[in-house]
Design an enzyme around this catalytic site. Structure first.
Site, short mmCIF file in Angstrom:
data_model
loop_
_atom_site.label_atom_id
_atom_site.label_comp_id
_atom_site.label_asym_id
_atom_site.label_seq_id
_atom_site.Cartn_x
_atom_site.Cartn_y
_atom_site.Cartn_z
N THR A 169 0.91 -1.28 -0.03
CA THR A 169 0.18 0.05 0.11
C THR A 169 0.87 1.35 0.10
O THR A 169 1.98 1.13 0.40
CB THR A 169 -1.02 -0.17 1.39
OG1 THR A 169 -1.78 -1.13 0.90
CG2 THR A 169 -1.57 1.18 1.59
N ARG A 197 -14.39 -6.47 -0.05
CA ARG A 197 -13.59 -6.25 1.09
C ARG A 197 -13.16 -4.73 1.11
O ARG A 197 -12.30 -4.53 0.00
CB ARG A 197 -12.62 -7.49 1.35
CG ARG A 197 -11.80 -7.16 2.63
CD ARG A 197 -10.67 -6.58 2.42
NE ARG A 197 -9.52 -6.39 3.65
CZ ARG A 197 -8.67 -5.61 3.53
NH1 ARG A 197 -8.09 -4.96 2.50
NH2 ARG A 197 -7.88 -5.76 4.81
N VAL A 198 -13.09 -4.37 2.26
CA VAL A 198 -12.57 -2.79 2.27
C VAL A 198 -11.96 -2.82 3.67
O VAL A 198 -12.18 -3.25 4.76
CB VAL A 198 -13.57 -1.49 2.32
CG1 VAL A 198 -12.85 -0.33 2.40
CG2 VAL A 198 -14.45 -1.61 0.95
N GLY A 199 -10.67 -2.51 3.46
CA GLY A 199 -9.50 -2.40 4.86
C GLY A 199 -9.85 -0.89 5.40
O GLY A 199 -10.75 -0.11 5.09
N ASP A 200 -8.57 -0.71 6.04
CA ASP A 200 -8.62 0.79 6.64
C ASP A 200 -8.34 1.98 5.89
O ASP A 200 -8.57 3.01 6.11
CB ASP A 200 -7.38 0.43 7.78
CG ASP A 200 -6.08 0.23 6.90
OD1 ASP A 200 -5.89 -0.82 6.33
OD2 ASP A 200 -5.11 1.23 7.23
N GLY A 221 -0.65 -1.99 6.36
CA GLY A 221 -0.73 -3.37 7.41
C GLY A 221 -1.85 -3.99 7.24
O GLY A 221 -2.79 -3.83 6.20
N GLY A 223 -5.39 -4.39 7.58
CA GLY A 223 -6.33 -3.34 7.50
C GLY A 223 -7.33 -3.56 8.63
O GLY A 223 -7.90 -2.59 9.32
N1 ASP Z 1 -4.03 -1.66 4.80
C1 ASP Z 1 -4.52 -2.21 3.69
C2 ASP Z 1 -5.53 -2.87 3.66
O1 ASP Z 1 -5.88 -3.76 4.65
C3 ASP Z 1 -3.27 -3.18 3.09
C4 ASP Z 1 -1.81 -2.77 3.15
O2 ASP Z 1 -1.65 -1.87 4.02
O3 ASP Z 1 -0.95 -3.25 2.61
O4 ASP Z 1 -6.20 -2.88 2.79
#
Ligand code: ASP
Length: 300
Positions: A169, A197-200, A221, A223
């Site tokens: 990311t 799916r959606v992360g942080d 990281g 998420g």
């Molecule tokens: N934080 C991102 C997510 O979970 C992935 C990443 O930071 O590599 O979508």
């Protein structure tokens, strides 16, 4: 005011062969952003330009080079925040936008803060962003990883941030010469993620935060864990009383690990133009420059 700019290109086990492309990609992005600041540009423009450079670089899990989901498609998320006004813009699940960070900025400048999927793409078209064929966003290396995942599905989310892991990311925090702060984050999410799916990364306060009164942050990281502790807002709030961003970054990652067993990294810049970062993964791609430095320092 002291200017500063810091970028990251993801935290995880970046394989040896991918170290140089990550480090050099992060360095280039920081140089692009810093040039804008030096020439009197604003923090928001510097953040956007640095992130566009990394979105266009297939070494990173953002824009072209994003991980594919289980259906073999990219679904990209991005966010940007203006520390002057606390205006924020985010998009999630977009498949046909070359530079999701540019679209997030347009959302920020609209009446909304967050648009997703088809609606976000329709807004992109209305605001003059040309949509691309989603097949064009599938980088060859990611198609190969996806085929491998079909045969050997990857470990659950958390384990993806410990060996072995490819992409990264991207994020940036900048302070311009007027003391304005901005932060942004862009991602293709996690490898072989469930569709939808959606992360942080696009969640304001989780993957990104900026407030002129304190500082700005971009996280990367696992998420799901970062979201649960609202990591970027947690870190920015901790910059109160001029605490050193290096110490605050460390405390934020310790909190992430202690409270929810999270793995990842964070970059910070404060209103005094100081930067900090921390990660509890084997590697994190980073580059930064602050007033007084002759050139960008890059690491991975
Ligand atoms: N934080 C991102 C997510 O979970 C992935 C990443 O930071 O590599 O979508």
């Amino acid at each position: 005011m002291a200017m500063a700019l810091i970028v990251h290109g993801g935290a995880g086990e970046i394989p040896d062969a991918a170290v140089a492309p990550h480090r050099e990609g992060a360095r280039r992005a920081a140089q692009i952003g810093w040039k804008i600041l030096r020439e009197g540009g604003c923090a928001l423009d510097a953040v956007q330009a640095a992130i566009v450079a990394m979105e266009d670089d297939s070494a990173f899990d953002a824009g072209f080079g994003s991980y594919l989901n289980r259906d073999g498609q990219v679904e990209m998320d991005a966010s940007i925040m203006d520390g002057r006004t606390l205006d924020a813009g985010a998009v999630a699940g977009v498949q046909r936008v070359q530079n999701p960070i540019v679209l997030a900025r347009r959302v920020m400048e609209s009446e909304h803060t967050f648009l997703i999927a088809r609606g976000a793409e329709r807004f992109a078209e209305e605001s003059g962003i040309t949509l691309v064929d989603p097949a064009r966003m599938r980088a060859p290396a990611q198609i190969a990883i996806w085929h491998e995942c079909l045969v050997h599905p990857p470990a659950p989310q958390r384990a993806q941030f410990v060996p072995p892991r490819g992409g990264g990311t991207v994020g940036c925090v900048a302070v311009d010469r007027n003391g304005n702060l901005a932060a942004g984050t862009s991602t293709g999410g996690t490898k072989f993620k469930r569709a939808g799916r959606v992360g942080d990364s696009p969640l304001i306060g989780c993957g990104v935060y900026a407030d002129n009164a304190l500082g700005g942050a971009s996280a990367t990281g696992w998420g799901e864990a970062i979201t649960r502790v609202v990591l970027s807002k947690f870190a920015v709030d901790a910059l109160a009383h001029a605490r050193d961003p290096r110490e605050v970054a460390r405390a934020a990652i310790e909190h992430l690990a202690r409270r929810v067993g999270g793995v990842g990294g964070i970059i910070l810049a404060d209103r005094l133009g100081r930067v900090g970062f921390s990660f509890n993964t084997p590697r994190m791609a980073l580059a930064y420059i602050v007033e007084g430095m002759d050139e960008v320092s890059a690491n991975c």
